[in-house]
Design a protein around this motif. Structure first.
Motif, PDB file in Angstrom:
ATOM      1  N   THR A  16       1.013  -1.230  -0.011  1.00  0.00           N
ATOM      2  CA  THR A  16      -0.270  -0.140   0.237  1.00  0.00           C
ATOM      3  C   THR A  16       0.813   1.077   0.099  1.00  0.00           C
ATOM      4  O   THR A  16       0.461   2.309  -0.221  1.00  0.00           O
ATOM      5  CB  THR A  16      -0.918   0.095   1.090  1.00  0.00           C
ATOM      6  OG1 THR A  16      -0.254  -0.094   2.374  1.00  0.00           O
ATOM      7  CG2 THR A  16      -2.059  -1.216   1.145  1.00  0.00           C
ATOM      8  N   LEU A  17       2.105   1.316   0.461  1.00  0.00           N
ATOM      9  CA  LEU A  17       3.033   2.083   0.262  1.00  0.00           C
ATOM     10  C   LEU A  17       3.774   1.772  -0.953  1.00  0.00           C
ATOM     11  O   LEU A  17       4.738   0.616  -1.193  1.00  0.00           O
ATOM     12  CB  LEU A  17       4.096   2.056   1.319  1.00  0.00           C
ATOM     13  CG  LEU A  17       5.262   3.120   1.336  1.00  0.00           C
ATOM     14  CD1 LEU A  17       4.625   4.433   1.304  1.00  0.00           C
ATOM     15  CD2 LEU A  17       6.096   2.759   2.656  1.00  0.00           C
ATOM     16  N   ASP A  18       3.920   2.777  -2.041  1.00  0.00           N
ATOM     17  CA  ASP A  18       4.582   2.715  -3.316  1.00  0.00           C
ATOM     18  C   ASP A  18       5.589   3.667  -3.542  1.00  0.00           C
ATOM     19  O   ASP A  18       5.323   4.823  -3.736  1.00  0.00           O
ATOM     20  CB  ASP A  18       3.685   2.768  -4.444  1.00  0.00           C
ATOM     21  CG  ASP A  18       4.072   2.461  -5.600  1.00  0.00           C
ATOM     22  OD1 ASP A  18       5.377   2.413  -5.807  1.00  0.00           O
ATOM     23  OD2 ASP A  18       3.421   1.589  -6.700  1.00  0.00           O
ATOM     24  N   LEU A  19       6.802   3.422  -3.067  1.00  0.00           N
ATOM     25  CA  LEU A  19       7.988   4.239  -3.059  1.00  0.00           C
ATOM     26  C   LEU A  19       8.414   4.850  -4.590  1.00  0.00           C
ATOM     27  O   LEU A  19       8.816   5.922  -4.639  1.00  0.00           O
ATOM     28  CB  LEU A  19       9.230   3.840  -2.425  1.00  0.00           C
ATOM     29  CG  LEU A  19       9.056   3.176  -0.976  1.00  0.00           C
ATOM     30  CD1 LEU A  19      10.341   2.785  -0.481  1.00  0.00           C
ATOM     31  CD2 LEU A  19       8.581   4.719  -0.146  1.00  0.00           C
ATOM     32  N   ASP A  20       8.120   3.860  -5.517  1.00  0.00           N
ATOM     33  CA  ASP A  20       8.449   4.151  -6.834  1.00  0.00           C
ATOM     34  C   ASP A  20       7.478   5.600  -7.298  1.00  0.00           C
ATOM     35  O   ASP A  20       8.068   6.484  -7.880  1.00  0.00           O
ATOM     36  CB  ASP A  20       8.183   2.964  -7.791  1.00  0.00           C
ATOM     37  CG  ASP A  20       8.640   3.426  -9.175  1.00  0.00           C
ATOM     38  OD1 ASP A  20       9.431   4.198  -9.470  1.00  0.00           O
ATOM     39  OD2 ASP A  20       8.015   2.598 -10.203  1.00  0.00           O
ATOM     40  N   ARG A  21       6.328   5.243  -7.210  1.00  0.00           N
ATOM     41  CA  ARG A  21       5.046   6.292  -7.451  1.00  0.00           C
ATOM     42  C   ARG A  21       5.152   7.279  -6.638  1.00  0.00           C
ATOM     43  O   ARG A  21       4.468   8.606  -6.614  1.00  0.00           O
ATOM     44  CB  ARG A  21       3.981   5.742  -7.679  1.00  0.00           C
ATOM     45  CG  ARG A  21       3.641   4.782  -8.938  1.00  0.00           C
ATOM     46  CD  ARG A  21       2.277   4.272  -8.958  1.00  0.00           C
ATOM     47  NE  ARG A  21       2.451   3.434 -10.029  1.00  0.00           N
ATOM     48  CZ  ARG A  21       1.615   2.366 -10.328  1.00  0.00           C
ATOM     49  NH1 ARG A  21       0.570   2.304  -9.476  1.00  0.00           N
ATOM     50  NH2 ARG A  21       1.552   1.761 -11.319  1.00  0.00           N
ATOM     51  N   GLY A  22       5.736   7.260  -5.310  1.00  0.00           N
ATOM     52  CA  GLY A  22       5.545   8.333  -4.030  1.00  0.00           C
ATOM     53  C   GLY A  22       4.065   8.294  -3.583  1.00  0.00           C
ATOM     54  O   GLY A  22       3.503   9.389  -3.336  1.00  0.00           O
ATOM     55  N   THR A  23       3.682   7.222  -3.613  1.00  0.00           N
ATOM     56  CA  THR A  23       1.969   7.167  -3.131  1.00  0.00           C
ATOM     57  C   THR A  23       1.904   6.268  -1.703  1.00  0.00           C
ATOM     58  O   THR A  23       2.513   5.218  -1.631  1.00  0.00           O
ATOM     59  CB  THR A  23       1.132   6.650  -4.192  1.00  0.00           C
ATOM     60  OG1 THR A  23       1.286   5.309  -4.684  1.00  0.00           O
ATOM     61  CG2 THR A  23       0.950   7.767  -5.288  1.00  0.00           C
ATOM     62  N   CYS A 117      12.593   1.359  -6.458  1.00  0.00           N
ATOM     63  CA  CYS A 117      11.455   0.484  -6.618  1.00  0.00           C
ATOM     64  C   CYS A 117      11.129   0.141  -5.006  1.00  0.00           C
ATOM     65  O   CYS A 117      10.104   0.530  -4.430  1.00  0.00           O
ATOM     66  CB  CYS A 117      11.654  -0.822  -7.177  1.00  0.00           C
ATOM     67  SG  CYS A 117      10.450  -2.083  -7.215  1.00  0.00           S
ATOM     68  N   ARG A 118      11.768  -0.696  -4.397  1.00  0.00           N
ATOM     69  CA  ARG A 118      11.553  -1.361  -3.051  1.00  0.00           C
ATOM     70  C   ARG A 118      10.110  -1.828  -2.607  1.00  0.00           C
ATOM     71  O   ARG A 118       9.570  -1.892  -1.583  1.00  0.00           O
ATOM     72  CB  ARG A 118      11.731   0.025  -2.063  1.00  0.00           C
ATOM     73  CG  ARG A 118      12.755   0.654  -2.268  1.00  0.00           C
ATOM     74  CD  ARG A 118      14.308   0.002  -1.967  1.00  0.00           C
ATOM     75  NE  ARG A 118      14.316  -0.650  -0.710  1.00  0.00           N
ATOM     76  CZ  ARG A 118      15.245  -1.522  -0.088  1.00  0.00           C
ATOM     77  NH1 ARG A 118      15.849  -2.107  -0.979  1.00  0.00           N
ATOM     78  NH2 ARG A 118      15.023  -1.715   1.060  1.00  0.00           N
ATOM     79  N   TRP A 119       9.637  -2.473  -3.860  1.00  0.00           N
ATOM     80  CA  TRP A 119       8.408  -3.226  -3.986  1.00  0.00           C
ATOM     81  C   TRP A 119       8.446  -4.390  -3.032  1.00  0.00           C
ATOM     82  O   TRP A 119       9.612  -5.221  -3.186  1.00  0.00           O
ATOM     83  CB  TRP A 119       8.013  -3.337  -5.342  1.00  0.00           C
ATOM     84  CG  TRP A 119       6.527  -3.952  -5.460  1.00  0.00           C
ATOM     85  CD1 TRP A 119       5.983  -5.295  -5.867  1.00  0.00           C
ATOM     86  CD2 TRP A 119       5.334  -3.013  -5.467  1.00  0.00           C
ATOM     87  NE1 TRP A 119       4.795  -5.108  -5.977  1.00  0.00           N
ATOM     88  CE2 TRP A 119       4.304  -3.907  -5.714  1.00  0.00           C
ATOM     89  CE3 TRP A 119       5.179  -1.613  -5.163  1.00  0.00           C
ATOM     90  CZ2 TRP A 119       2.976  -3.331  -5.548  1.00  0.00           C
ATOM     91  CZ3 TRP A 119       3.880  -1.247  -4.872  1.00  0.00           C
ATOM     92  CH2 TRP A 119       2.761  -2.112  -5.392  1.00  0.00           C
ATOM     93  N   VAL A 120       7.576  -4.993  -2.239  1.00  0.00           N
ATOM     94  CA  VAL A 120       7.752  -6.172  -1.778  1.00  0.00           C
ATOM     95  C   VAL A 120       7.231  -7.353  -2.512  1.00  0.00           C
ATOM     96  O   VAL A 120       6.226  -7.221  -3.358  1.00  0.00           O
ATOM     97  CB  VAL A 120       6.957  -6.335  -0.235  1.00  0.00           C
ATOM     98  CG1 VAL A 120       6.976  -7.500   0.563  1.00  0.00           C
ATOM     99  CG2 VAL A 120       7.468  -5.128   0.740  1.00  0.00           C
TER     100      VAL A 120
END
Length: 155
Positions: A16-23, A117-120
């Motif tokens: 729910t935290l998207d560092l790539d999009r900053g949302t 990215c830093r997506w899980v």
């Protein structure tokens, strides 16, 4: 509940935290309510939800975070079978994470090492050696960058 359902719930919550999009879905009350409704869950206090998410992201390789506050999870007998139950999203996510830990699947959650990215993601490879959330995007980008550096160094 199946293992796949638990994996998807934990992944969806952590991302729910998207560092790539900053949302951050938690910053948008309508999006957060829709996220919860889609999963038939209720929210807890926002600071509590953020703390649980930060603690779980840290546990899978994200930035360090303090341990989240205790979350209420209980054991119920449903049709004679014990199951973990919770009253809100944080309890449901931690119950899912607990089931996965008992099944020795928790270590398959990883954070993509790409700084942008830093997506899980959940490593479904047999030997648990996957590095990138996507070889098409992050893995390819990193391999291309490494190749350019090697080519530049050989000139």
């Amino acid at each position: 509940m199946t293992t796949d359902h638990d994996v998807e719930l934990v992944l969806d919550f952590l991302n729910t935290l998207d560092l790539d999009r900053g949302t951050d879905v938690l910053d948008d009350p309508l999006a957060w309510r829709a996220w919860l409704a889609h999963r038939a869950l209720t929210s807890g206090p926002p600071t509590h939800v953020r703390a649980v998410r930060a603690g779980l992201r840290a546990a899978v390789g994200g930035p360090p975070a303090p341990p989240p506050p205790p979350v209420g999870v209980r054991v119920e007998l449903v049709a004679g079978i014990p199951r973990l139950a919770a009253d809100d999203v944080t309890g449901a996510v931690l119950a899912a994470a607990s089931r996965l830990a008992v099944l020795d699947e928790w270590e398959r959650f990883k954070v993509c090492p790409a700084d942008d990215c830093r997506w899980v993601f959940f490593d479904r490879s047999r030997n648990r050696s996957r590095t990138w959330c996507s070889m098409r995007v992050c893995g390819n980008r990193e391999k291309a960058r490494a190749w350019r550096e090697r080519a530049k160094a050989s000139l």
